[in-house]
Design an enzyme around this catalytic site. Structure first.
Site, mmCIF file in Angstrom:
data_model
loop_
_atom_site.group_PDB
_atom_site.id
_atom_site.type_symbol
_atom_site.label_atom_id
_atom_site.label_comp_id
_atom_site.label_asym_id
_atom_site.label_seq_id
_atom_site.Cartn_x
_atom_site.Cartn_y
_atom_site.Cartn_z
ATOM 1 N N GLY A 245 91.574 -39.486 151.989
ATOM 2 C CA GLY A 245 92.080 -38.146 151.686
ATOM 3 C C GLY A 245 92.077 -37.193 152.856
ATOM 4 N N GLY A 282 93.785 -43.397 155.014
ATOM 5 C CA GLY A 282 95.137 -43.942 155.107
ATOM 6 C C GLY A 282 95.960 -43.039 156.010
ATOM 7 N N ARG A 283 96.325 -41.887 155.430
ATOM 8 C CA ARG A 283 97.197 -40.940 156.126
ATOM 9 C C ARG A 283 96.689 -40.567 157.512
ATOM 10 N NH1 ARG A 283 100.194 -37.216 153.075
ATOM 11 N NH2 ARG A 283 98.672 -37.545 151.421
ATOM 12 N N TYR A 323 107.033 -34.159 146.467
ATOM 13 C CA TYR A 323 105.897 -33.237 146.534
ATOM 14 C C TYR A 323 106.267 -31.893 147.167
ATOM 15 C CZ TYR A 323 103.660 -37.883 146.625
ATOM 16 O OH TYR A 323 103.296 -39.179 146.405
ATOM 17 N N CYS A 351 123.241 -39.411 145.964
ATOM 18 C CA CYS A 351 123.860 -38.609 144.913
ATOM 19 C C CYS A 351 122.805 -37.907 144.075
ATOM 20 C CB CYS A 351 124.702 -39.500 144.015
ATOM 21 S SG CYS A 351 123.683 -40.726 143.198
ATOM 22 N N GLU A 352 121.945 -37.145 144.741
ATOM 23 C CA GLU A 352 120.869 -36.436 144.066
ATOM 24 C C GLU A 352 120.702 -35.086 144.744
ATOM 25 O OE1 GLU A 352 118.520 -37.405 141.689
ATOM 26 O OE2 GLU A 352 119.111 -39.516 141.457
HETATM 27 N N1 LLP Z 1 91.347 -44.544 148.523
HETATM 28 C C1 LLP Z 1 91.910 -44.455 147.310
HETATM 29 C C2 LLP Z 1 91.189 -44.981 146.142
HETATM 30 C C3 LLP Z 1 93.184 -43.870 147.179
HETATM 31 O O1 LLP Z 1 93.744 -43.794 145.987
HETATM 32 C C4 LLP Z 1 93.855 -43.377 148.333
HETATM 33 C C5 LLP Z 1 95.176 -42.770 148.229
HETATM 34 C C6 LLP Z 1 93.228 -43.520 149.579
HETATM 35 C C7 LLP Z 1 91.956 -44.094 149.631
HETATM 36 C C8 LLP Z 1 93.850 -43.053 150.861
HETATM 37 O O2 LLP Z 1 94.082 -41.699 150.870
HETATM 38 P P1 LLP Z 1 94.578 -40.965 152.225
HETATM 39 O O3 LLP Z 1 93.445 -41.088 153.218
HETATM 40 O O4 LLP Z 1 95.785 -41.653 152.686
HETATM 41 O O5 LLP Z 1 94.830 -39.566 151.802
HETATM 42 N N2 LLP Z 1 101.834 -40.501 148.172
HETATM 43 C C9 LLP Z 1 101.025 -39.354 148.449
HETATM 44 C C10 LLP Z 1 99.590 -39.722 148.695
HETATM 45 C C11 LLP Z 1 98.960 -40.562 147.602
HETATM 46 C C12 LLP Z 1 97.552 -40.977 147.888
HETATM 47 C C13 LLP Z 1 97.113 -42.055 146.953
HETATM 48 N N3 LLP Z 1 95.782 -42.525 147.137
HETATM 49 C C14 LLP Z 1 101.651 -38.582 149.600
HETATM 50 O O6 LLP Z 1 102.693 -38.992 150.108
HETATM 51 O O7 LLP Z 1 101.151 -37.526 149.989
#
Ligand code: LLP
Length: 461
Positions: A245, A282-283, A323, A351-352
């Site tokens: 996150g 992740g991000r 979002y 087409c959106e």
């Molecule tokens: N761990 C779990 C259990 C998760 O569900 C997630 C992301 C992460 C780790 C990694 O989170 P990060 O560090 O990437 O924030 N599609 C959305 C984001 C969805 C996140 C889902 N879960 C976007 O484009 O902002």
């Protein structure tokens, strides 16, 4: 170690945007647009920055594959020693293909099915992060059947407020994720008696794109108390997994999460209970390392507005549509200081009406045929892409210093129909005819493949 600034791997040189030592528009001319482009050193820098910030806690860093499951990017992180956070059988498959060691894989997700659980147990992943009582039961049953032990943590729902888009908060009690503390207590007591389920720790993940350490501390304090009381009751818990996150800076003036500060603040909370830390970023790792490169097809004025119609669409990058996410847009050709800027809508070819990248954005004058870069598009961009409107997915390119490689090919029109089956019988007049010469395609439906052909006559199964 020298820590580089955000975007410092993407700079203008000789009037052109470069990624490391590569002129991006040259890549664009070679591979065509749209395409994703990643910087090796940005990815590596982000990983090292994180590892460095948390180094006193020597955490297990499990890269969250959902952000970007590209094999090469995953392998770079696996080679650096990262583990993986996965949420499906498909991600487990990809994680193993990329070379993550099963002993460093954590498996979360509110809807794991029996096959996925079986796969994870057989591969002996480090732990399953369990999200419900029913899932725990299924894990126990499956492990029993396979005659294996299952290491688990329960994903707690700490019910904390997080400032981010409401679609990506996960740690509120009204969210579908995790288990309440009172229920978790009861489940851990059950686990304590099980010979099959081995408790490993506790898990929280409170949302994504979080830029303040406060909710992490709140959630960790709560989870820590439960951790202590369970240990007092004799459970052998060792790990606290705080999830991912960690927010990045998408917009000028909106800083990322200060990970140094977060690491400093959580340090005492882990140390005092001698817990080992797991994080699931992740991000933070891939987001700033990637761009989506697109070309301006048309510029048109409609009513009061100026539309820049580009060749990438919401099928390639859905975050703005889904979002209302903000991605900076840069021209690959460095804008002159004197050129006026204009207010435009940057939209895709689908087409959106929701197919846009920016609305009412002030950009330097942009002409037809020019290339644009959507910045910070390394996370949840390619991984959320689709082929909607029968648009083949774009290729992915990796740059390292002055070299670059295509790490995923552009999809083709043939890819668009892969796996589709047209039942010949539908189009033949003689229903029971034994004449099979007219059958150009197999008459077996995908779900029947591998089963014996027992005179399959229609769609009812
Ligand atoms: N761990 C779990 C259990 C998760 O569900 C997630 C992301 C992460 C780790 C990694 O989170 P990060 O560090 O990437 O924030 N599609 C959305 C984001 C969805 C996140 C889902 N879960 C976007 O484009 O902002």
């Amino acid at each position: 170690m020298k820590i580089m600034n955000h975007h410092s791997y993407f700079n203008y040189k000789h009037g052109e945007l470069f990624c490391e030592g590569v002129c991006i528009s040259e890549v664009a001319r070679r591979v065509g647009t749209p395409f994703y482009l990643y910087s090796y050193n940005s990815l590596m820098g982000n990983y090292r920055k994180l590892a460095h910030a948390f180094s006193k806690l020597s955490p297990l860093i499990c890269y969250s594959l959902k952000a970007n499951g590209n094999l090469t990017l995953s392998k770079i992180l696996a080679t650096e020693g990262a583990g993986a956070d996965i949420l499906s059988g498909g991600e487990l498959y990809k994680a193993l293909q990329a070379g993550f060691s099963p002993g460093k894989i954590v498996f979360a997700g509110p809807g794991k099915n029996e096959k996925e659980i079986e796969y994870a147990l057989k591969e002996n992943v480090f732990m399953l992060n369990v999200e419900s009582a029913s899932e725990l039961k299924l894990i126990e049953k499956t492990a029993q059947r396979l005659n294996r032990k299952a290491r688990v943590s329960l994903r707690l729902n700490p019910d904390v407020e997080v400032e981010t888009h409401r679609y990506i908060t996960t740690g509120k009690k009204e969210n579908k994720f995790g288990i309440s503390f009172s229920q978790a207590k009861k489940l851990y007591e059950k686990i304590a008696k099980s010979r099959i389920i081995k408790p490993v720790g506790v898990h929280i993940h409170i949302g994504s794109q979080i830029t303040s350490p406060v909710p992490y501390i709140k959630a960790l304090e709560k989870a820590g108390e439960l951790f202590d009381s369970l240990k007092e009751k004799g459970l052998n818990l060792q790990y606290i997994d705080i999830g991912g996150g960690f927010g990045i800076s998408y917009e000028k003036g909106k800083p990322p999460l200060d990970i140094e500060e977060l690491a400093k603040k959580i340090y005492p909370l882990l140390k005092k209970r001698e817990a080992k830390l797991i994080i699931e970023p992740g991000r933070f790792l891939v987001g700033p390392a990637g761009l989506l490169i697109t070309r301006v097809l048309y510029k048109k004025r409609g009513g009061e507005k100026t539309f820049i119609i580009v060749d990438a669409g919401m099928n390639d990058l859905i975050r703005p549509s889904l979002y209302g996410a903000y991605h900076q847009i840069k021209k690959l050709k460095e804008p002159g200081k004197t050129k006026p800027s204009e207010v435009v809508d940057v939209v895709g070819p689908l087409c959106e009406t929701g197919d846009f990248f920016a609305l009412g954005r002030s950009l330097p004058e942009t002409l037809e045929g020019e290339y644009l870069a959507l910045m910070d598009a390394g996370a949840y961009s390619f991984s959320m892409s689709s082929v909607y409107n029968a648009r083949p997915r774009p290729p992915e390119v990796l740059v390292k210093e002055d070299r670059w490689w295509i790490i995923r090919e552009r999809e083709t029109y043939q890819d668009l129909i892969r796996g589709e089956v047209i039942p010949d019988e539908l189009f033949s007049s003689s229903r029971n005819s034994s004449d099979s010469s007219a059958r150009t395609f197999p008459i077996v439906s995908p779900s029947q493949q591998g089963k014996k052909e027992t005179g399959y006559k229609g769609f009812s199964q």
